[in-house]
Design a protein around this motif. Structure first.
Motif, PDB file in Angstrom:
ATOM      1  N   ARG A  43      24.337  71.958 -19.379  1.00  0.00           N
ATOM      2  CA  ARG A  43      25.509  72.698 -18.893  1.00  0.00           C
ATOM      3  C   ARG A  43      26.818  72.077 -19.373  1.00  0.00           C
ATOM      4  N   ARG A  44      26.830  70.755 -19.577  1.00  0.00           N
ATOM      5  CA  ARG A  44      28.045  70.084 -20.035  1.00  0.00           C
ATOM      6  C   ARG A  44      28.242  70.214 -21.549  1.00  0.00           C
ATOM      7  N   SER A  45      27.179  70.495 -22.285  1.00  0.00           N
ATOM      8  CA  SER A  45      27.224  70.460 -23.744  1.00  0.00           C
ATOM      9  C   SER A  45      27.652  71.797 -24.334  1.00  0.00           C
ATOM     10  N   ASP A  46      28.507  71.714 -25.349  1.00  0.00           N
ATOM     11  CA  ASP A  46      28.843  72.888 -26.149  1.00  0.00           C
ATOM     12  C   ASP A  46      27.886  73.021 -27.329  1.00  0.00           C
ATOM     13  N   VAL A  47      27.362  71.889 -27.780  1.00  0.00           N
ATOM     14  CA  VAL A  47      26.462  71.858 -28.929  1.00  0.00           C
ATOM     15  C   VAL A  47      25.335  70.870 -28.648  1.00  0.00           C
ATOM     16  N   LYS A  84      21.741  74.524 -29.347  1.00  0.00           N
ATOM     17  CA  LYS A  84      22.821  75.206 -28.625  1.00  0.00           C
ATOM     18  C   LYS A  84      24.090  75.095 -29.446  1.00  0.00           C
ATOM     19  N   GLY A  85      24.865  76.173 -29.496  1.00  0.00           N
ATOM     20  CA  GLY A  85      26.141  76.138 -30.187  1.00  0.00           C
ATOM     21  C   GLY A  85      26.039  76.410 -31.670  1.00  0.00           C
ATOM     22  N   LYS A 138      30.121  67.768 -26.680  1.00  0.00           N
ATOM     23  CA  LYS A 138      31.122  68.680 -26.116  1.00  0.00           C
ATOM     24  C   LYS A 138      32.385  68.602 -26.965  1.00  0.00           C
ATOM     25  N   PHE A 139      33.167  69.678 -26.952  1.00  0.00           N
ATOM     26  CA  PHE A 139      34.411  69.683 -27.701  1.00  0.00           C
ATOM     27  C   PHE A 139      35.462  68.835 -26.998  1.00  0.00           C
ATOM     28  N   GLY A 143      39.653  71.014 -29.171  1.00  0.00           N
ATOM     29  CA  GLY A 143      38.800  72.180 -29.333  1.00  0.00           C
ATOM     30  C   GLY A 143      37.979  72.188 -30.609  1.00  0.00           C
ATOM     31  N   LEU A 146      33.906  67.012 -31.830  1.00  0.00           N
ATOM     32  CA  LEU A 146      32.766  66.903 -30.930  1.00  0.00           C
ATOM     33  C   LEU A 146      32.556  65.452 -30.503  1.00  0.00           C
ATOM     34  N   ALA A 149      28.570  64.362 -24.719  1.00  0.00           N
ATOM     35  CA  ALA A 149      28.737  64.986 -23.408  1.00  0.00           C
ATOM     36  C   ALA A 149      28.561  63.977 -22.287  1.00  0.00           C
TER      37      ALA A 149
END
Length: 400
Positions: A43-47, A84-85, A138-139, A143, A146, A149
């Motif tokens: 849930r915390r990770s963007d990638v 993911k991502g 995470k970003f 933005g 990376l 996370a």
């Protein structure tokens, strides 16, 4: 009281004061954070990347102090799958790395940009060139950049077999969290699948153990009433539980699921190699705490067998005795567990790291007057096992 015993007690009191000061200082400078499970990390990770560690490049020295140096580094990874991502073929992780002086016992071989392997430093995460990893990223504030996370769990060094297990669980979790409605029951079914695999056991058992801790805390809080729904600071007080809060997982755990978790721990079979010794994996200790929450008549016997047959550290032996005492609720067993814990604590205070503080003038007679902690612990553990074995056998006869 002999002079030797008096000296020993004075030393222990001084060392205890030093230890308290040290622990307080560490707590102030390094706040304790809750470990992040796979459920948290996703849930915390963007990638999320599957990757192989390639090399580390050293940059500028950020800080140099007595005993350590802080170096700006770039860790290079070859990405071969994205879970993911957005996809990428390569990833660079920029970090400030602490290098400590002194003997590191060649714990890790560190791959350098020139291809040379060195043994004089211990790299973060213990990575060697070619190691398979999962990266949870995470970003940053811009933005685009990376970052990890989570500092502790953001890089998972895993075997290819274990990564296969993680990939399955991550893909399942992606489907669960992308559904229109996420329920604790759905997450619990996923957590059971995590617990069934040694590779991901901790991810499930720590999440559920955390849930039970939160649940116990919540149940101790006063129930909101019509008069106190709105608190004095303007915040709205609610007795509703977030469906993604770990306490909701603890609430929703079924009898059948509790039985499955207990069986994972207690129904161990000998390994294929013929080795009858059970090997604990990460997450089994949390699993023991979970089973203790709802109780299982087999648990005390399981722990007692661990105490008899496994080569446990003094700390682990003390914790196992405490758990047995908590389950059996026998005053004599509780007393022996406390006695062992006290002997273990007192010996730690007078351990080898502090022996240089014992007065050199202490005579052989005075040293002989100091407690023999090892003998004390051996005597206590023998009494504990005899008493606990009798109580467990009595309970078994009663049940039969």
């Amino acid at each position: 009281m002999t002079k030797g015993v008096s000296i020993q007690k004075s030393i222990l009191a001084a060392l205890a004061s030093c230890l308290v000061f040290t622990f307080v200082s560490l707590a102030q400078n390094r706040p304790v954070t809750m470990p992040a499970t796979l459920f948290d990390l996703y849930r915390r990770s963007d990638v999320i990347f599957e990757a192989r560690y390639a090399r580390t490049e050293d940059g500028d020295i950020v800080r140099k102090d007595e005993g350590y140096t802080v170096v700006k580094t770039k860790k290079h990874f070859d990405v071969y799958s994205t879970l993911k991502g957005s996809s990428s073929k390569f990833f660079e992780l920029t970090e400030d790395e602490y290098r400590y002086s002194g003997d590191q016992n060649g714990k890790y071989l560190v791959a350098r940009s020139g291809g040379e392997a060195q043994e004089d430093v211990e790299i973060t995460y213990g990575l060697r060139s070619g190691d398979s990893v999962l990266l949870f990223l995470k970003f940053g504030d811009d933005g685009r950049t990376l970052d990890l996370a989570n500092d502790d769990e953001g890089v998972k060094k895993l075997s290819s077999d274990d990564i296969d297990v993680y990939r399955k669980r991550i893909n399942e979790l992606s489907a669960i969290l992308s559904a229109p409605k996420v329920t604790p029951e759905t997450v619990n079914a996923w957590l059971i699948r995590c617990a069934e695999e040694p590779a991901t056991r901790w991810e499930a058992t720590f999440e559920l153990a955390k849930g039970y801790e939160r649940l116990e805390y919540q149940e101790k809080q006063p129930k909101p009433t019509a008069q106190n729904k709105e608190s004095s600071n303007g915040m709205i007080v609610s007795d509703e539980v977030d469906a993604l809060d770990s306490s909701s997982f603890a609430r929703a755990l079924t009898v059948d699921q509790k039985g499955k978790l207990a069986n994972i721990l207690l129904d161990r079979r000998p390994l294929a190699s013929g080795d009858s010794v059970r090997t604990l994996v990460r997450g089994d200790r949390e699993l023991i705490d979970l089973v203790k929450h709802w109780g299982d008549p087999r648990l005390a016997g399981f722990l007692l067998e661990e105490l008899k047959t496994k080569e446990l550290t003094d700390y682990r032996r003390s914790e196992t005795m405490r758990l047995i005492a908590d389950i059996l609720r026998d005053p004599r067993i509780e007393s022996l567990a406390s006695e062992y814990s006290n002997a273990y604590r007192d010996e730690a205070l007078a351990s080898e790291m502090f022996r240089d503080q014992i007065p050199a003038a202490t005579t052989a007679t005075e040293k002989d007057a100091m407690p023999d902690y090892k003998q004390t612990r051996s005597t206590v553990i023998a009494k504990f096992i005899r008493r606990a074995s009798a109580v467990v056998a009595g309970q078994s006869n009663t049940e039969n």
